[in-house]
Enzyme design. Structure first.
Site, short mmCIF file in Angstrom:
data_model
loop_
_atom_site.label_atom_id
_atom_site.label_comp_id
_atom_site.label_asym_id
_atom_site.label_seq_id
_atom_site.Cartn_x
_atom_site.Cartn_y
_atom_site.Cartn_z
N ALA A 9 -17.99 -7.46 -17.66
CA ALA A 9 -18.15 -7.36 -19.12
C ALA A 9 -19.48 -6.70 -19.44
O ALA A 9 -20.25 -7.20 -20.25
CB ALA A 9 -18.06 -8.74 -19.75
N GLY A 13 -17.38 -2.00 -19.19
CA GLY A 13 -16.19 -2.84 -19.38
C GLY A 13 -16.05 -3.36 -20.80
O GLY A 13 -14.95 -3.28 -21.38
N ASN A 87 -20.64 -3.75 -11.32
CA ASN A 87 -21.72 -2.80 -10.98
C ASN A 87 -21.69 -2.39 -9.52
O ASN A 87 -21.30 -3.16 -8.65
CB ASN A 87 -23.08 -3.34 -11.40
CG ASN A 87 -23.21 -4.83 -11.19
OD1 ASN A 87 -22.22 -5.55 -11.15
ND2 ASN A 87 -24.42 -5.27 -11.00
N CYS A 272 -26.69 5.67 -14.56
CA CYS A 272 -25.70 6.51 -13.86
C CYS A 272 -26.26 7.73 -13.14
O CYS A 272 -25.92 7.97 -11.98
CB CYS A 272 -24.63 6.96 -14.84
SG CYS A 272 -23.55 5.61 -15.30
N ARG A 429 -40.59 13.41 -26.15
CA ARG A 429 -39.24 13.78 -26.59
C ARG A 429 -39.26 14.96 -27.55
O ARG A 429 -38.20 15.31 -28.09
CB ARG A 429 -38.57 12.58 -27.29
CG ARG A 429 -38.33 11.41 -26.37
CD ARG A 429 -37.22 11.68 -25.39
NE ARG A 429 -36.99 10.55 -24.51
CZ ARG A 429 -35.93 10.45 -23.72
NH1 ARG A 429 -35.02 11.39 -23.71
NH2 ARG A 429 -35.79 9.42 -22.93
C1 UDX Z 1 -21.37 -0.57 -14.06
C2 UDX Z 1 -21.90 0.50 -13.13
O1 UDX Z 1 -23.28 0.65 -13.36
C3 UDX Z 1 -21.22 1.83 -13.33
O2 UDX Z 1 -21.49 2.69 -12.28
C4 UDX Z 1 -19.79 1.66 -13.31
O3 UDX Z 1 -19.20 2.88 -13.66
C5 UDX Z 1 -19.32 0.53 -14.20
O4 UDX Z 1 -20.01 -0.66 -13.93
P1 UDX Z 1 -22.19 -1.27 -16.41
O5 UDX Z 1 -21.03 -1.79 -17.19
O6 UDX Z 1 -23.26 -0.57 -17.16
O7 UDX Z 1 -21.69 -0.21 -15.37
O8 UDX Z 1 -22.79 -2.43 -15.50
P2 UDX Z 1 -23.24 -3.87 -15.90
O9 UDX Z 1 -23.66 -3.89 -17.33
O10 UDX Z 1 -24.16 -4.33 -14.84
O11 UDX Z 1 -21.88 -4.73 -15.85
C6 UDX Z 1 -21.24 -5.15 -14.69
C7 UDX Z 1 -20.76 -6.59 -14.90
O12 UDX Z 1 -19.94 -6.98 -13.78
C8 UDX Z 1 -21.86 -7.63 -15.01
O13 UDX Z 1 -21.78 -8.30 -16.24
C9 UDX Z 1 -21.61 -8.57 -13.83
O14 UDX Z 1 -21.91 -9.94 -14.12
C10 UDX Z 1 -20.15 -8.37 -13.55
N1 UDX Z 1 -19.73 -8.73 -12.20
C11 UDX Z 1 -20.37 -8.22 -11.12
C12 UDX Z 1 -18.63 -9.59 -12.03
O15 UDX Z 1 -18.06 -10.08 -13.00
N2 UDX Z 1 -18.22 -9.88 -10.76
C13 UDX Z 1 -18.86 -9.41 -9.65
O16 UDX Z 1 -18.47 -9.71 -8.52
C14 UDX Z 1 -19.97 -8.55 -9.84
C1 UDX Z 2 -24.25 9.53 -19.00
C2 UDX Z 2 -23.12 10.55 -19.27
O1 UDX Z 2 -23.46 11.34 -20.42
C3 UDX Z 2 -21.80 9.82 -19.49
O2 UDX Z 2 -20.76 10.76 -19.62
C4 UDX Z 2 -21.53 8.91 -18.30
O3 UDX Z 2 -20.36 8.15 -18.53
C5 UDX Z 2 -22.69 7.97 -18.08
O4 UDX Z 2 -23.90 8.71 -17.91
P1 UDX Z 2 -25.77 7.97 -20.51
O5 UDX Z 2 -26.57 7.79 -19.27
O6 UDX Z 2 -25.36 6.77 -21.29
O7 UDX Z 2 -24.42 8.77 -20.18
O8 UDX Z 2 -26.61 8.89 -21.54
P2 UDX Z 2 -26.85 10.47 -21.70
O9 UDX Z 2 -26.74 10.77 -23.14
O10 UDX Z 2 -26.04 11.27 -20.79
O11 UDX Z 2 -28.39 10.62 -21.33
C6 UDX Z 2 -28.88 10.41 -20.01
C7 UDX Z 2 -30.37 10.67 -19.96
O12 UDX Z 2 -30.66 12.07 -20.09
C8 UDX Z 2 -31.17 9.98 -21.07
O13 UDX Z 2 -32.36 9.45 -20.54
C9 UDX Z 2 -31.44 11.10 -22.05
O14 UDX Z 2 -32.59 10.87 -22.83
C10 UDX Z 2 -31.63 12.27 -21.09
N1 UDX Z 2 -31.38 13.59 -21.73
C11 UDX Z 2 -30.15 13.91 -22.19
C12 UDX Z 2 -32.43 14.51 -21.85
O15 UDX Z 2 -33.56 14.24 -21.45
N2 UDX Z 2 -32.17 15.73 -22.43
C13 UDX Z 2 -30.94 16.07 -22.89
O16 UDX Z 2 -30.79 17.21 -23.40
C14 UDX Z 2 -29.90 15.13 -22.77
#
Ligand code: UDX
Ligand code: UDX
Length: 456
Positions: A9, A13, A87, A272, A429
């Site tokens: 979650a 998710g 994760n 990511c 920025r």
């Molecule tokens: C994560 C990864 O960072 C990303 O690469 C992937 O695409 C999707 O999962 P995110 O949703 O941002 O993205 O991660 P996070 O906010 O850490 O959520 C993962 C959740 O999974 C946590 O809340 C954690 O408690 C849960 N979890 C983890 C379970 O419920 N069971 C487990 O065994 C491990």
């Molecule tokens: C990224 C991808 O965009 C998304 O498709 C994928 O599912 C997860 O990873 P996110 O990491 O949430 O998403 O944010 P994003 O808007 O892509 O920015 C990533 C980082 O790049 C940030 O730190 C942002 O500030 C930086 N960034 C982005 C720049 O410095 N310059 C830019 O022009 C764009």
């Protein structure tokens, strides 16, 4: 009624399932997680993640066909489709440490699914995973003597934080990978039908599982590469007197290049980009492809250079010493409109400034709780204050690291009046009005532009 269970979650998710539940009232969506605190928060209006517009989506579906629970086993057992969105951090130990993905949570989930399932299920990889993870998972799922059939699909999530709701509501595309077998194609069609409830069919792309997995890594690598490319040019702009915004605009009008994702910055952060590129590097290396591995690794190296370069500029411009100087950090989140601080450039900047014995004060409208978690060893050395005016009071310098809109609207005359002179501002920025700041009296430094100084 189709029943979906999502394990995990988190940032991915939670919002994804909330949107499916909102758009498909006939589908029951159960989001499960081992973290009790997180699940409890999803059941209140104080959601565990900050994402504009998300609360409305959750409120519409919660209690109707969207539920949150810590009972992972029950969630799996009841479901026709299980999304896995746990994760997959970069490994910190053993083979592939610092590069490969740590798949232990993923495998634990697969084992749990295998153990508790009593009916056939579609298993959807939502987490970003190395190519061919699905294959390994299928082996785990089908080991032993449980007669249940599992069909594994890859459905990577492309949402960006801060714009997750809009990205989910109106995505450029949805990608679903399935096996080219009869049961693979049937499972794929089931998932296509769910998304087709609100997404035009031509934007739902299908592929085989491996292409789908690789597409996600490649998309993030390309996006990060654009940021590193423009940041590389920003260093050259500072050295030569060119303006990186002009260069970005000029190249961005070429329709082959495009204007988006060309903002020079302090560097990219987020959970990511770095992880996925390192994953790609590890993959290349494991297939003996050293040159492609080196090529992609350089995108991460460039990012680290940019963060460190920013601190060097601060140090050099402030007469090569910042020991004992108060420095206000405006923004700790890795980008605006999120409280997420994972891999935020602010972490390195704060650590390096603290290492120079500066008195760092961190300000951020949404990310201070996470900021404290990122800097556990520096809590007695770093101050935290949500109010930017208070953070800047008496400071020698401000470093703006996150592009929160509200920073544009601050009363910089008031801030300047309260600061130690000469008052420096480092705009990581390029979002402020630099000429106006200079006219107030600030020493102004930005990314990829000439500095504005009153000092002779
Ligand atoms: C994560 C990864 O960072 C990303 O690469 C992937 O695409 C999707 O999962 P995110 O949703 O941002 O993205 O991660 P996070 O906010 O850490 O959520 C993962 C959740 O999974 C946590 O809340 C954690 O408690 C849960 N979890 C983890 C379970 O419920 N069971 C487990 O065994 C491990
Ligand atoms: C990224 C991808 O965009 C998304 O498709 C994928 O599912 C997860 O990873 P996110 O990491 O949430 O998403 O944010 P994003 O808007 O892509 O920015 C990533 C980082 O790049 C940030 O730190 C942002 O500030 C930086 N960034 C982005 C720049 O410095 N310059 C830019 O022009 C764009």
């Amino acid at each position: 009624m189709t029943k979906i269970c999502c394990i995990g979650a988190g940032y991915v998710g939670g919002p994804t399932m909330a949107m499916i539940a909102k758009k498909c009232p006939d589908v029951q969506v159960m989001v499960v997680d081992i973290n009790e605190e997180r699940i409890a928060a999803w059941q209140t209006d104080d959601l565990p993640i900050y994402e504009p517009g998300l609360l409305d989506v959750v409120q519409e579906a919660r209690g109707r066909n969207l539920f949150f629970s810590t009972d992972v086993d029950q969630g799996i057992r009841d479901a026709d489709i299980v999304f896995v969105s746990v994760n997959t951090p970069t490994k910190t130990f053993g083979e592939g440490a610092g590069c490969a993905s740590d798949l232990q949570y993923w495998e634990l989930c697969a084992r749990r699914i295998k153990e508790v399932s009593t009916s056939d299920k579609i298993i959807v990889e939502k987490s970003t995973l190395p190519v061919r993870t699905a294959e390994a998972m299928e082996r785990v799922l089908h080991s032993g003597d449980n007669p249940v059939h599992f069909e594994v699909l890859s459905n990577p999530e492309f949402l960006a934080e801060g714009t997750a709701v809009a990205d989910l509501e109106n995505p450029d595309r949805v990608l679903i990978g399935g096996h080219e077998t009869g049961s693979g194609q049937k499972a794929l069609q089931t998932l296509v039908d769910i998304y087709a409830t609100w997404i035009p069919r031509e934007r739902i792309l299908t592929a085989n599982v491996w292409s789908s997995e690789l597409s996600k890594l490649t998309a993030n690598a390309f996006l990060a590469q654009r940021v590193s490319s423009i940041n590389a040019i920003s260093a050259l702009c500072e050295a030569t007197g060119a303006d990186v915004a002009d260069v970005a605009h000029a190249i961005g009008t070429d329709s082959r290049i495009g204007a988006k994702f060309l903002k020079a910055s302090i560097g990219f952060g987020g959970s990511c980009f770095k992880k996925d590129i390192l994953n790609l590097v590890y993959l290349c290396e494991s297939y003996g492809l050293q040159a492609p591995a080196d090529y992609w690794r350089q995108v991460v190296a460039m990012n680290e250079y940019q963060e460190t370069r920013f601190v060097k500029t601060m140090l050099q411009s402030m007469f090569n010493t910042i020991a004992g100087k108060r420095i206000a950090i405006f923004g700790f989140a890795f980008k605006a409109d999120t409280g997420d601080t994972r891999e935020s450039p602010a972490i390195r900047v704060c650590r390096e400034l603290a290492g120079e014995h500066a008195e760092v004060v961190v300000s951020d409208p949404k990310a201070l709780d996470n900021a404290r978690l990122e800097l556990p060893d520096l809590l007695d050395q770093i101050e935290f204050d949500e109010d930017p005016y208070a953070a800047a009071e008496g400071a020698h310098a401000i470093a703006l690291l996150t592009e929160w809109k509200q920073y544009k609207e601050l009363d910089f005359q008031r801030i300047y009046d309260s600061m130690t002179k000469p008052a420096f501002i480092f705009d990581g920025r390029n979002m402020l009005d630099h000429q106006a700041l200079f006219n107030i009296g600030f020493e102004v430094y930005s990314i990829g532009k000439g500095r504005k100084t009153h000092l002779k």
